[in-house]
Design a protein around this motif. Structure first.
Motif, PDB file in Angstrom:
ATOM      1  N   GLY A 110      44.508  40.955  31.551  1.00 43.01           N
ATOM      2  CA  GLY A 110      45.638  41.823  31.859  1.00 43.01           C
ATOM      3  C   GLY A 110      45.426  43.281  31.498  1.00 43.01           C
ATOM      4  O   GLY A 110      46.360  44.080  31.554  1.00 43.01           O
ATOM      5  N   GLU A 111      44.181  43.674  31.170  1.00 42.97           N
ATOM      6  CA  GLU A 111      43.923  45.041  30.711  1.00 42.97           C
ATOM      7  C   GLU A 111      43.713  46.041  31.838  1.00 42.97           C
ATOM      8  O   GLU A 111      43.914  47.237  31.670  1.00 42.97           O
ATOM      9  CB  GLU A 111      42.709  45.062  29.760  1.00 42.97           C
ATOM     10  N   HIS A 112      43.270  45.596  32.981  1.00 42.31           N
ATOM     11  CA  HIS A 112      42.993  46.425  34.171  1.00 42.31           C
ATOM     12  C   HIS A 112      42.219  47.701  33.796  1.00 42.31           C
ATOM     13  O   HIS A 112      42.664  48.827  34.023  1.00 42.31           O
ATOM     14  CB  HIS A 112      44.265  46.777  34.917  1.00 42.31           C
ATOM     15  N   VAL A 113      41.072  47.518  33.228  1.00 42.79           N
ATOM     16  CA  VAL A 113      40.169  48.623  32.896  1.00 42.79           C
ATOM     17  C   VAL A 113      39.411  49.021  34.164  1.00 42.79           C
ATOM     18  O   VAL A 113      38.876  48.166  34.873  1.00 42.79           O
ATOM     19  CB  VAL A 113      39.185  48.204  31.781  1.00 42.79           C
ATOM     20  N   ILE A 114      39.358  50.328  34.448  1.00 44.53           N
ATOM     21  CA  ILE A 114      38.706  50.812  35.672  1.00 44.53           C
ATOM     22  C   ILE A 114      37.436  51.588  35.348  1.00 44.53           C
ATOM     23  O   ILE A 114      37.184  51.946  34.192  1.00 44.53           O
ATOM     24  CB  ILE A 114      39.666  51.684  36.509  1.00 44.53           C
ATOM     25  N   GLY A 115      36.657  51.859  36.402  1.00 42.59           N
ATOM     26  CA  GLY A 115      35.352  52.489  36.239  1.00 42.59           C
ATOM     27  C   GLY A 115      35.401  53.829  35.537  1.00 42.59           C
ATOM     28  O   GLY A 115      34.561  54.139  34.684  1.00 42.59           O
ATOM     29  N   GLU A 116      36.368  54.660  35.895  1.00 41.19           N
ATOM     30  CA  GLU A 116      36.480  55.978  35.274  1.00 41.19           C
ATOM     31  C   GLU A 116      36.610  55.856  33.759  1.00 41.19           C
ATOM     32  O   GLU A 116      36.022  56.648  33.003  1.00 41.19           O
ATOM     33  CB  GLU A 116      37.699  56.702  35.849  1.00 41.19           C
ATOM     34  N   GLU A 117      37.363  54.875  33.294  1.00 40.15           N
ATOM     35  CA  GLU A 117      37.602  54.728  31.858  1.00 40.15           C
ATOM     36  C   GLU A 117      36.345  54.293  31.113  1.00 40.15           C
ATOM     37  O   GLU A 117      36.055  54.826  30.028  1.00 40.15           O
ATOM     38  CB  GLU A 117      38.737  53.718  31.632  1.00 40.15           C
ATOM     39  N   VAL A 118      35.588  53.362  31.668  1.00 38.65           N
ATOM     40  CA  VAL A 118      34.385  52.925  30.963  1.00 38.65           C
ATOM     41  C   VAL A 118      33.316  54.012  30.987  1.00 38.65           C
ATOM     42  O   VAL A 118      32.611  54.231  29.986  1.00 38.65           O
ATOM     43  CB  VAL A 118      33.830  51.594  31.516  1.00 38.65           C
ATOM     44  N   VAL A 158      24.184  49.131  41.091  1.00 40.25           N
ATOM     45  CA  VAL A 158      24.795  48.082  40.273  1.00 40.25           C
ATOM     46  C   VAL A 158      26.259  48.441  40.038  1.00 40.25           C
ATOM     47  O   VAL A 158      26.559  49.555  39.613  1.00 40.25           O
ATOM     48  CB  VAL A 158      24.069  47.957  38.916  1.00 40.25           C
ATOM     49  N   PRO A 159      27.198  47.518  40.292  1.00 35.40           N
ATOM     50  CA  PRO A 159      28.603  47.803  39.991  1.00 35.40           C
ATOM     51  C   PRO A 159      28.793  48.084  38.510  1.00 35.40           C
ATOM     52  O   PRO A 159      28.186  47.441  37.662  1.00 35.40           O
ATOM     53  CB  PRO A 159      29.335  46.515  40.405  1.00 35.40           C
ATOM     54  N   ARG A 160      29.629  49.049  38.193  1.00 30.67           N
ATOM     55  CA  ARG A 160      29.912  49.360  36.799  1.00 30.67           C
ATOM     56  C   ARG A 160      30.706  48.236  36.120  1.00 30.67           C
ATOM     57  O   ARG A 160      30.553  47.983  34.931  1.00 30.67           O
ATOM     58  CB  ARG A 160      30.733  50.656  36.723  1.00 30.67           C
ATOM     59  N   LEU A 161      31.588  47.611  36.899  1.00 27.21           N
ATOM     60  CA  LEU A 161      32.491  46.624  36.334  1.00 27.21           C
ATOM     61  C   LEU A 161      32.521  45.370  37.189  1.00 27.21           C
ATOM     62  O   LEU A 161      32.455  45.452  38.417  1.00 27.21           O
ATOM     63  CB  LEU A 161      33.915  47.186  36.272  1.00 27.21           C
ATOM     64  N   SER A 162      32.640  44.235  36.541  1.00 25.16           N
ATOM     65  CA  SER A 162      32.825  42.972  37.246  1.00 25.16           C
ATOM     66  C   SER A 162      33.914  42.190  36.531  1.00 25.16           C
ATOM     67  O   SER A 162      34.053  42.268  35.309  1.00 25.16           O
ATOM     68  CB  SER A 162      31.533  42.151  37.257  1.00 25.16           C
ATOM     69  N   ASN A 163      34.663  41.434  37.297  1.00 29.67           N
ATOM     70  CA  ASN A 163      35.707  40.607  36.703  1.00 29.67           C
ATOM     71  C   ASN A 163      35.219  39.182  36.478  1.00 29.67           C
ATOM     72  O   ASN A 163      35.994  38.301  36.138  1.00 29.67           O
ATOM     73  CB  ASN A 163      36.946  40.607  37.605  1.00 29.67           C
ATOM     74  N   ASP A 164      33.909  38.985  36.715  1.00 30.32           N
ATOM     75  CA  ASP A 164      33.308  37.667  36.494  1.00 30.32           C
ATOM     76  C   ASP A 164      31.965  37.860  35.794  1.00 30.32           C
ATOM     77  O   ASP A 164      31.575  38.972  35.443  1.00 30.32           O
ATOM     78  CB  ASP A 164      33.142  36.905  37.814  1.00 30.32           C
ATOM     79  N   ARG A 165      31.209  36.775  35.623  1.00 28.91           N
ATOM     80  CA  ARG A 165      29.977  36.805  34.838  1.00 28.91           C
ATOM     81  C   ARG A 165      28.723  36.745  35.702  1.00 28.91           C
ATOM     82  O   ARG A 165      27.620  36.585  35.178  1.00 28.91           O
ATOM     83  CB  ARG A 165      29.958  35.600  33.884  1.00 28.91           C
TER      84      ARG A 165
END
Length: 499
Positions: A369-377, A479-486
């Motif tokens: 439920g955190e909804h972290v986006i690319g800009e933030e990381v 490479v995608p910065r973020l993934s919601n899976d492993r």
């Protein structure tokens, strides 16, 4: 001053005057583009299916044409691939841009006679706006390179098909052909490592002045040049002064690229995609990218948190606000209609309309439920890295669900130029930065639902090895910065330091 650079100044002034006028009438241009798109679209199968002849206002357009992604467009694309005409746009596309989707596999994005010029002209505008601002035309007196995919095209349904960067090679005007490297034969090599070696062979002794491409592939080019010559890029190419980049956020790569060059050079950021050339850096003095409001693209903006809602809010240019994260939706003269390109943007100003790209609608972490986006990381990692003098080569982030009874956490796979002496302290500072940028993430840590993030150092060239293992080394792949899976994270576990 040579002939080409002599001609560049007056031509650049003409382009700049046109761009500045367009800045003032962006909303009016957008309305005119929508009207023109509808006029042509009424004669297409898509337009007839969606009763374009009955749509007389943007409000009616929103009601009659829902937002779509590629999967929902696929039936129309398949008809074009079968050789049918007047499906999404009049006639047939002159190209298909072949691109990889995260969920759709290979995508075929139409490029039409009406849209193709904008793909080249927008990058031209970016360079010429820089000429007017700086007065520097020297890039036209030497050699230039665009690190791209192969210009060899296959045919799909009789339509020439290839990577956008390869198609763009066919659009370079004749007056720049003699400046362009590498050779056509080298550009056609599919294997990236073989191709890179040939590119270095052909450029290492040349007067390179403009270098363009996606930052990680430019860095690989620089690394090979340095390994061969023993010199920094700025010494090897003393007249090199213009670096044009796009495709991914520049900041994570900036420090290492400049280290490789050994001095500062002018950089120009662009925002191209197979679906259109959306924005570009028009000034070294102003932050952000100028939205391309008069290039056959009608823009809509959906608050990013609503993009997966059944009936999201849809805004035109005149209603956007500074600082809000929007999903970018486009209707274009290539026959895309209310198409979700998957990118999110934020406006820095509305006079003129300047944006920054903040991430991807599907590249986020919200496992808890955190909804972290690319800009933030990116800002969190690079903010700490800059203060510590740490160089980052590449990174990606994925959630780690509860293991062995411990709390879940975000797992960061980071390839450092040199791993920080105290990696735990470094990770804790990055975590603090992320908490300050995302209140939901902070709440989850405060409530002991998550534990602080953990960083896994990836060995040198580990990301390159990973991309090679999945057949996506080179070209425009990233490479995608973020993934919601492993899926990516579990593969990268094979390339950690010490393995």
């Amino acid at each position: 001053m040579k002939f080409k650079s002599l001609l560049a100044k007056p031509f650049a002034s003409i382009i700049a005057n046109k761009v500045k006028k367009e800045m003032l009438r962006a909303v009016e241009d957008q309305e005119a583009i929508w009207q023109d798109l509808m006029k042509t679209g009424r004669k297409t199968e898509f337009g007839k299916d969606h009763h374009f002849d009955e749509i007389t206002s943007y409000e009616a357009y929103k009601q009659g044409v829902p937002i779509r992604d590629y999967e929902q467009f696929r039936p129309y694309i398949d008809k074009i691939k079968e050789g049918k005409h007047n499906i999404l746009w009049k006639g047939q596309p002159i190209y298909f841009a072949k691109t990889s989707g995260t969920t759709s596999g290979v995508k075929y994005i139409p490029i039409t006679k009406e849209s193709v010029d904008h793909h080249f002209n927008t990058s031209r505008n970016a360079v010429f706006m820089n000429v007017v601002e700086t007065g520097d035309t020297s890039a036209f007196d030497g050699k230039l390179i665009f690190l791209s995919g192969s210009p060899e095209l296959e045919r799909v349904g009789g339509i020439p098909t290839g990577r956008l960067s390869g198609i763009a090679n066919h659009q370079i005007p004749r007056y720049l052909r003699t400046n362009q490297l590498p050779s056509y034969e080298t550009n056609c090599i599919e294997d990236w490592e073989t191709k890179l070696g040939k590119i270095v062979d052909e450029t290492i002794q040349q007067d390179m002045r403009l270098i363009s491409g996606i930052p990680p592939w430019m860095q690989m080019y620089f690394d090979e040049l340095i390994a061969r010559s023993g010199k920094p890029i700025g010494e090897l190419f003393p007249n090199f002064n213009l670096l044009v980049h796009g495709g991914v956020n520049f900041e994570p790569y900036k420090a290492k690229l400049f280290d490789s060059i050994g001095r500062k050079v002018t950089t120009i950021e662009t925002f191209p995609a197979s679906e259109g050339f959306f924005a570009y850096q028009d000034s070294q003095e102003q932050e952000g990218l100028l939205l391309n409001t008069n290039a056959g693209i009608f823009f809509e903006f959906v608050p990013a948190g609503e993009i997966f809602n059944e009936n999201p809010t849809r805004l035109t240019l005149k209603d956007v606000q500074v600082g809000v994260n929007y999903a970018l939706i486009v209707s274009t003269n290539a026959g895309l209609w209310a198409y979700n390109i998957g990118d999110t943007v934020k406006f820095l100003s509305t006079n003129p309309y300047r944006i920054v790209v903040t991430g991807r609608t599907k590249h986020f972490i919200s496992a808890f439920g955190e909804h972290v986006i690319g800009e933030e990381v990116e800002q969190s990692l690079m903010g700490v890295a800059d203060t510590k003098g740490v160089r980052i080569t590449e990174f990606t982030v994925a959630p780690r669900i509860q293991v062995n009874g411990e709390l879940p956490y975000h797992e960061w796979f980071v390839e450092f130029e040199q791993v920080p002496d105290d990696l735990s302290a470094f990770a804790l500072q990055v975590d603090g930065q992320l908490r300050s940028r995302n209140i939901y993430y902070d709440d989850l840590l405060t409530g002991n639902i998550l534990q602080p993030l953990k960083i896994r150092p990836v060995r040198k060239n580990g990301f390159i090895e990973y991309m090679k293992s999945i057949g996506k080394l080179g070209g425009q792949n990233k490479v995608p910065r973020l993934s919601n899976d492993r899926r990516i994270a579990d593969e990268l576990g094979k390339y950690l330091e010490g393995r």
